[in-house]
Motif scaffolding. Structure first.
Motif, PDB file in Angstrom:
ATOM      1  N   VAL A  41      18.859 -70.864 -21.016  1.00 38.53           N
ATOM      2  CA  VAL A  41      19.594 -71.849 -21.987  1.00 38.53           C
ATOM      3  C   VAL A  41      20.095 -73.330 -21.394  1.00 38.53           C
ATOM      4  CG1 VAL A  41      21.325 -71.966 -23.534  1.00 38.53           C
ATOM      5  CG2 VAL A  41      20.110 -69.812 -23.403  1.00 38.53           C
ATOM      6  N   TRP A  42      20.723 -73.174 -20.209  1.00 38.17           N
ATOM      7  CA  TRP A  42      21.085 -74.319 -19.679  1.00 38.17           C
ATOM      8  C   TRP A  42      20.173 -75.206 -19.315  1.00 38.17           C
ATOM      9  CZ3 TRP A  42      20.657 -77.122 -15.286  1.00 38.17           C
ATOM     10  CH2 TRP A  42      21.640 -78.187 -15.100  1.00 38.17           C
ATOM     11  N   ARG A  43      18.988 -74.834 -18.704  1.00 31.73           N
ATOM     12  CA  ARG A  43      17.871 -75.695 -18.528  1.00 31.73           C
ATOM     13  C   ARG A  43      17.507 -76.277 -19.427  1.00 31.73           C
ATOM     14  NH1 ARG A  43      15.454 -71.944 -15.604  1.00 31.73           N
ATOM     15  NH2 ARG A  43      13.809 -71.418 -17.053  1.00 31.73           N
ATOM     16  N   ILE A  44      17.136 -75.512 -20.487  1.00 30.79           N
ATOM     17  CA  ILE A  44      16.497 -76.203 -21.753  1.00 30.79           C
ATOM     18  C   ILE A  44      17.490 -77.117 -22.218  1.00 30.79           C
ATOM     19  CG2 ILE A  44      16.084 -75.491 -24.168  1.00 30.79           C
ATOM     20  CD1 ILE A  44      15.194 -72.716 -23.437  1.00 30.79           C
ATOM     21  N   GLU A  45      18.548 -76.951 -22.427  1.00 31.65           N
ATOM     22  CA  GLU A  45      19.525 -77.997 -22.976  1.00 31.65           C
ATOM     23  C   GLU A  45      19.459 -79.411 -22.057  1.00 31.65           C
ATOM     24  OE1 GLU A  45      22.644 -75.430 -25.526  1.00 31.65           O
ATOM     25  OE2 GLU A  45      23.516 -76.219 -23.569  1.00 31.65           O
ATOM     26  N   ASN A  46      19.485 -79.117 -20.697  1.00 32.32           N
ATOM     27  CA  ASN A  46      19.318 -80.106 -19.906  1.00 32.32           C
ATOM     28  C   ASN A  46      18.104 -80.771 -19.547  1.00 32.32           C
ATOM     29  OD1 ASN A  46      22.436 -80.581 -19.178  1.00 32.32           O
ATOM     30  ND2 ASN A  46      22.096 -78.501 -19.189  1.00 32.32           N
ATOM     31  N   THR A  97       8.725 -73.548 -22.670  1.00 32.45           N
ATOM     32  CA  THR A  97       7.480 -72.566 -22.909  1.00 32.45           C
ATOM     33  C   THR A  97       7.241 -72.407 -24.259  1.00 32.45           C
ATOM     34  OG1 THR A  97       8.349 -70.673 -22.829  1.00 32.45           O
ATOM     35  CG2 THR A  97       7.846 -71.765 -20.823  1.00 32.45           C
ATOM     36  N   PRO A  98       5.830 -72.457 -24.615  1.00 31.18           N
ATOM     37  CA  PRO A  98       5.425 -71.979 -26.130  1.00 31.18           C
ATOM     38  C   PRO A  98       6.220 -70.878 -26.639  1.00 31.18           C
ATOM     39  CG  PRO A  98       3.385 -72.704 -24.849  1.00 31.18           C
ATOM     40  CD  PRO A  98       4.747 -72.585 -23.947  1.00 31.18           C
ATOM     41  N   VAL A  99       6.332 -69.977 -26.132  1.00 34.57           N
ATOM     42  CA  VAL A  99       6.968 -68.856 -26.280  1.00 34.57           C
ATOM     43  C   VAL A  99       8.442 -68.986 -26.950  1.00 34.57           C
ATOM     44  CG1 VAL A  99       7.683 -66.275 -25.833  1.00 34.57           C
ATOM     45  CG2 VAL A  99       5.137 -66.927 -25.306  1.00 34.57           C
ATOM     46  N   MET A 100       8.964 -69.619 -25.799  1.00 30.06           N
ATOM     47  CA  MET A 100      10.530 -69.937 -25.991  1.00 30.06           C
ATOM     48  C   MET A 100      10.600 -71.120 -27.160  1.00 30.06           C
ATOM     49  SD  MET A 100      13.715 -69.257 -25.261  1.00 30.06           S
ATOM     50  CE  MET A 100      13.586 -68.246 -23.957  1.00 30.06           C
ATOM     51  N   GLU A 101       9.644 -71.819 -27.397  1.00 24.73           N
ATOM     52  CA  GLU A 101       9.570 -72.857 -28.473  1.00 24.73           C
ATOM     53  C   GLU A 101       9.644 -71.855 -29.782  1.00 24.73           C
ATOM     54  OE1 GLU A 101       8.253 -76.972 -29.806  1.00 24.73           O
ATOM     55  OE2 GLU A 101       7.069 -75.999 -28.427  1.00 24.73           O
ATOM     56  N   ALA A 105      18.731 -80.806 -29.642  1.00 27.83           N
ATOM     57  CA  ALA A 105      18.633 -79.904 -31.027  1.00 27.83           C
ATOM     58  C   ALA A 105      19.538 -78.568 -30.682  1.00 27.83           C
ATOM     59  CB  ALA A 105      17.326 -79.737 -31.516  1.00 27.83           C
ATOM     60  N   VAL A 106      18.869 -77.770 -29.571  1.00 30.00           N
ATOM     61  CA  VAL A 106      19.388 -76.454 -29.133  1.00 30.00           C
ATOM     62  C   VAL A 106      20.895 -76.456 -28.915  1.00 30.00           C
ATOM     63  CG1 VAL A 106      19.128 -74.583 -27.623  1.00 30.00           C
ATOM     64  CG2 VAL A 106      17.168 -75.651 -28.419  1.00 30.00           C
ATOM     65  N   ALA A 129      22.090 -67.231 -25.265  1.00 28.02           N
ATOM     66  CA  ALA A 129      21.292 -66.449 -24.172  1.00 28.02           C
ATOM     67  C   ALA A 129      20.895 -65.083 -24.827  1.00 28.02           C
ATOM     68  CB  ALA A 129      21.517 -66.700 -22.722  1.00 28.02           C
ATOM     69  N   ARG A 130      22.073 -64.365 -25.187  1.00 30.32           N
ATOM     70  CA  ARG A 130      22.051 -62.848 -25.524  1.00 30.32           C
ATOM     71  C   ARG A 130      21.540 -62.830 -27.072  1.00 30.32           C
ATOM     72  NH1 ARG A 130      27.881 -60.711 -26.757  1.00 30.32           N
ATOM     73  NH2 ARG A 130      27.858 -62.618 -27.832  1.00 30.32           N
TER      74      ARG A 130
END
Length: 78
Positions: free
Chosen positions: A33-38, A43-47, A7-8, A23-24
């Protein structure tokens, strides 16, 4: 609603942004960002940050759609 990397990535690509641009925008580094997309762990905060980004993207898409409809209406109806 759980945020997925897919989704991201989809939202980012719809905007025509690079991973660096996203990312900016959300205040992290490009590798995050790359790690999330892959499929990396979100983490809850990043979510929460990503939820805000997705809501903002959806709101902007609705505004653009509304503006396009108004432009078409004006063109058709003078």
């Amino acid at each position: 609603m759980t945020v997925t990397g897919e989704a991201v990535k989809e939202m980012r690509q719809q905007r025509g942004w690079s991973t660096y641009d996203l990312a900016r925008e959300i205040g992290c580094n490009q590798s995050t960002v790359w790690r999330i997309e892959n499929g990396g762990v979100i983490t809850p905060v990043m979510e929460r940050v990503l939820h805000q980004f997705i809501r903002k993207s959806q709101t902007m898409a609705k505004r653009v759609d509304r503006a396009r409809k108004m432009k078409l209406y004006r063109r058709v109806h003078g």
